[in-house]
Motif scaffolding. Structure first.
Motif, PDB file in Angstrom:
ATOM      1  N   UNK A  97    -117.230   4.261  42.480  1.00  0.00           N
ATOM      2  CA  UNK A  97    -117.675   4.531  43.843  1.00  0.00           C
ATOM      3  C   UNK A  97    -116.857   3.791  44.883  1.00  0.00           C
ATOM      4  N   UNK A  98    -116.234   2.689  44.530  1.00  0.00           N
ATOM      5  CA  UNK A  98    -115.468   1.907  45.490  1.00  0.00           C
ATOM      6  C   UNK A  98    -114.036   1.808  45.001  1.00  0.00           C
ATOM      7  N   UNK A  99    -113.210   1.077  45.735  1.00  0.00           N
ATOM      8  CA  UNK A  99    -111.809   0.945  45.338  1.00  0.00           C
ATOM      9  C   UNK A  99    -111.656   0.048  44.111  1.00  0.00           C
ATOM     10  N   UNK A 100    -112.626  -0.822  43.842  1.00  0.00           N
ATOM     11  CA  UNK A 100    -112.612  -1.646  42.628  1.00  0.00           C
ATOM     12  C   UNK A 100    -113.472  -0.935  41.589  1.00  0.00           C
ATOM     13  N   UNK A 101    -112.828  -0.477  40.515  1.00  0.00           N
ATOM     14  CA  UNK A 101    -113.510   0.276  39.466  1.00  0.00           C
ATOM     15  C   UNK A 101    -114.005  -0.711  38.416  1.00  0.00           C
ATOM     16  N   UNK A 102    -115.231  -0.501  37.947  1.00  0.00           N
ATOM     17  CA  UNK A 102    -115.819  -1.357  36.919  1.00  0.00           C
ATOM     18  C   UNK A 102    -116.003  -0.545  35.646  1.00  0.00           C
ATOM     19  N   UNK A 103    -115.335  -0.999  34.565  1.00  0.00           N
ATOM     20  CA  UNK A 103    -115.424  -0.332  33.270  1.00  0.00           C
ATOM     21  C   UNK A 103    -116.225  -1.251  32.349  1.00  0.00           C
TER      22      UNK A 103
END
Length: 180
Positions: free
Chosen positions: A114-120
């Motif tokens: 959803x934001x520019x920092x992707x969380x995997x």
């Protein structure tokens, strides 16, 4: 026939005139001036608060700039965020680190884009022969070349020294996705 006013009536008319004069002064001059003065005080206080907030932001910006200068002045440059869709490199890194364990399993969660920092998010379970081995694996995961965060780590140790150590938890890898 006209009757002249008595002294008492003249005093009451004079008192009524004074009350009318005082009321006119309060309503036409004192109250508007007081309202403008209070409004100016509120505006001054608001400006002061905004100026203090701007000074705090400026000081925070200067502190961050000093930290960045110190960080980039080090011999080793700081780690950056890997570009989005870095899953193959992450899998290779995880396989390299977790190959030291006796057994491991991975479960991939949803990817927050959803934001520019992707969380995997990846759930992991592994077993090692000793607590020191498990600690070394966790340290290698923490010190990975890819930005990550270990979360909800649980370590289960066997009853005897020869029993296996089981570790479970979640590791979250961070990636950068350019907004387009």
């Amino acid at each position: 026939m006209k009757r002249s006013l008595t002294a008492r009536e003249w005093m009451l008319l004079g008192l009524l005139g004074l009350i009318a004069l005082a009321s006119s002064y309060v309503m036409l001059f004192y109250m508007p001036v007081t309202a403008r003065r209070d409004s100016a005080k509120e505006e001054t206080e608001l400006c002061r608060l905004q100026m203090e907030a701007a000074q705090v932001r400026l000081e925070e910006k200067r502190r961050m700039e000093r930290e960045l200068e110190a960080l980039f002045a080090q011999e080793e440059p700081p780690l950056g965020l890997a570009p989005y869709d870095n899953v193959q490199a992450v899998m290779f890194e995880l396989n390299t680190i977790l190959s030291q364990t006796q057994e491991y399993s991975l479960s991939f969660g949803t990817v927050d884009t959803e934001q520019s920092i992707v969380r995997r998010s990846i759930s992991l379970n592994f077993t090692c022969g000793s607590y020191e081995d498990a600690k070394a694996v966790l340290q290698q995961l923490h010190d990975s070349d890819y930005r990550c965060m270990l979360d909800n780590i649980a370590v289960s140790m066997g009853q005897t020294a020869s029993d296996l150590v089981t570790v479970s938890g979640t590791i979250v890898f961070f990636e950068y996705q350019a907004q387009g």
